[in-house]
Design an enzyme around this catalytic site. Structure first.
Site, PDB file in Angstrom:
ATOM      1  N   ASP A   1      48.345  53.490  27.412  1.00 17.69           N
ATOM      2  CA  ASP A   1      47.703  53.211  28.692  1.00 17.69           C
ATOM      3  C   ASP A   1      48.746  52.865  29.753  1.00 17.69           C
ATOM      4  O   ASP A   1      49.880  52.495  29.429  1.00 17.69           O
ATOM      5  CB  ASP A   1      46.716  52.047  28.527  1.00 17.69           C
ATOM      6  CG  ASP A   1      45.513  52.179  29.442  1.00 17.69           C
ATOM      7  OD1 ASP A   1      45.593  52.945  30.418  1.00 17.69           O
ATOM      8  OD2 ASP A   1      44.500  51.503  29.182  1.00 17.69           O
TER       9      ASP A   1
ATOM     10  N   ARG B   1      45.718  61.455  30.630  1.00 15.97           N
ATOM     11  CA  ARG B   1      44.437  60.932  31.116  1.00 15.97           C
ATOM     12  C   ARG B   1      44.638  60.602  32.589  1.00 15.97           C
ATOM     13  O   ARG B   1      45.482  59.782  32.934  1.00 15.97           O
ATOM     14  CB  ARG B   1      44.050  59.663  30.351  1.00 15.97           C
ATOM     15  CG  ARG B   1      42.786  58.964  30.864  1.00 15.97           C
ATOM     16  CD  ARG B   1      42.554  57.680  30.058  1.00 15.97           C
ATOM     17  NE  ARG B   1      41.267  57.100  30.332  1.00 15.97           N
ATOM     18  CZ  ARG B   1      41.060  56.051  31.135  1.00 15.97           C
ATOM     19  NH1 ARG B   1      42.081  55.474  31.744  1.00 15.97           N
ATOM     20  NH2 ARG B   1      39.845  55.579  31.326  1.00 15.97           N
TER      21      ARG B   1
END
Length: 308
Positions: A132, A185
């Site tokens: 992330d 992402r």
């Protein structure tokens, strides 16, 4: 909206309010709209339920900026247990990891070593780890670690990362990651950033999102478009249709508890949807960032509190 966002971002850093909220039953109950629960089993139950609705899952054990090496290894152990459970239960799920939870602020080498173990574990069970993205001060070191791990023997394709469209640098980062063959992402970004590094206007963030989404869709790599913005989704779908890009080559990603109606609608229309499912006792910063992102989240919670 800028004041509103800044207010909740500031609250996300309030340690006293965080301690009170995470220890109170009322706080835990309030968080349940966006947080799957406190324990691994809670997250796995939610993952199974989401899978039954035709959607995949990314599991996130909440926590960031650990203060000791032992704490980093304990956090990593949760992810190792998750990966084993995903394989044993045959869930359509992967994991999402923050490097500060793996000790990045203590030692980049420590975080990279722990992350490598997680990615090797993922490879051994035919799965995937998403690293992330956090605030802009950590963007470069995060991307450097992801690129090094992806280049190591046996790990290609088992690790991906996140790009935030509100950062000026993101197009160059996307170009580099695509050249390396790394899965991305794409999101807008949830941290408060200065105008020196990030677009201050939402219209510019959205414009950059659409530009970057087009770059991802045209690549042969499987990427995720993370947004609840129906305009962004519509423009991405139109781009894919115009360029004859099959819906199976990418996925839309959304947060647990946010726009469930839209999640179901996209599945019914034949699109791949992945739900980001967070869990754990350290839920407060994540919860506040979700309130900062969308005023509708605050109003939804207020209505429910009034009813109760």
């Amino acid at each position: 909206m800028s004041f509103f966002r800044s207010f909740f971002i500031a609250l996300s850093h309030n340690r006293s309010l965080r301690r009170f909220s995470e220890r109170s039953s009322a706080g835990v109950k309030l968080s349940s709209r966006f947080v799957a629960g406190m324990e691994i089993d809670d997250a796995l139950r939610v993952a199974e339920a989401v899978n039954k609705q035709g959607m995949s899952v990314s599991l996130d054990s909440l926590g960031e900026s650990v203060t000791s090496e032992a704490e980093a290894h304990r956090a990593a152990d949760v992810y190792h247990r998750l990966q084993d459970a995903i394989a044993q239960r045959k869930l359509n799920a992967n994991v999402s990891v923050k490097l500060t939870q793996m000790g990045l602020l203590l030692s980049p080498g420590l975080a990279e070593s722990i992350a490598e173990d997680l990615v090797r574990h993922a490879r051994s069970v035919d799965n995937f780890v998403r690293i992330d993205m956090e605030d802009s001060s950590l963007t470069q070191v995060t991307l450097d670690i992801v690129r090094r791990l992806h280049s190591r023997p046996g790990l290609r394709g088992a690790i991906g990362t996140v790009i935030q469209s509100y950062l000026y640098r993101s197009q160059a980062d996307v170009e580099q990651l695509l050249a390396d063959g790394i899965r991305i992402r794409l999101c807008k970004g949830a941290y408060k950033e200065p105008p020196e590094v990030a677009f201050p206007k939402k219209a510019d963030v959205d414009k950059n999102y659409v530009r970057l989404a087009g770059m991802l869709l045209e690549s042969p790599i499987y990427h995720g478009l993370a947004t609840h913005d129906e305009r962004m989704i519509a423009q991405s779908r139109s781009f894919a249709a115009e360029h004859r890009i099959d819906a199976g080559r990418y996925e839309f990603q959304m947060l647990y508890g946010v726009r469930r109606d839209l999640q179901r609608q996209l599945v019914e229309q034949g699109y791949n949807v992945r739900v980001y499912v967070p869990f754990g006792h350290e839920w407060y910063p994540y919860f506040m960032r979700r309130l900062a992102e969308r005023p509708a989240n605050v109003f939804f919670l207020a209505r429910n509190l009034m009813r109760k």
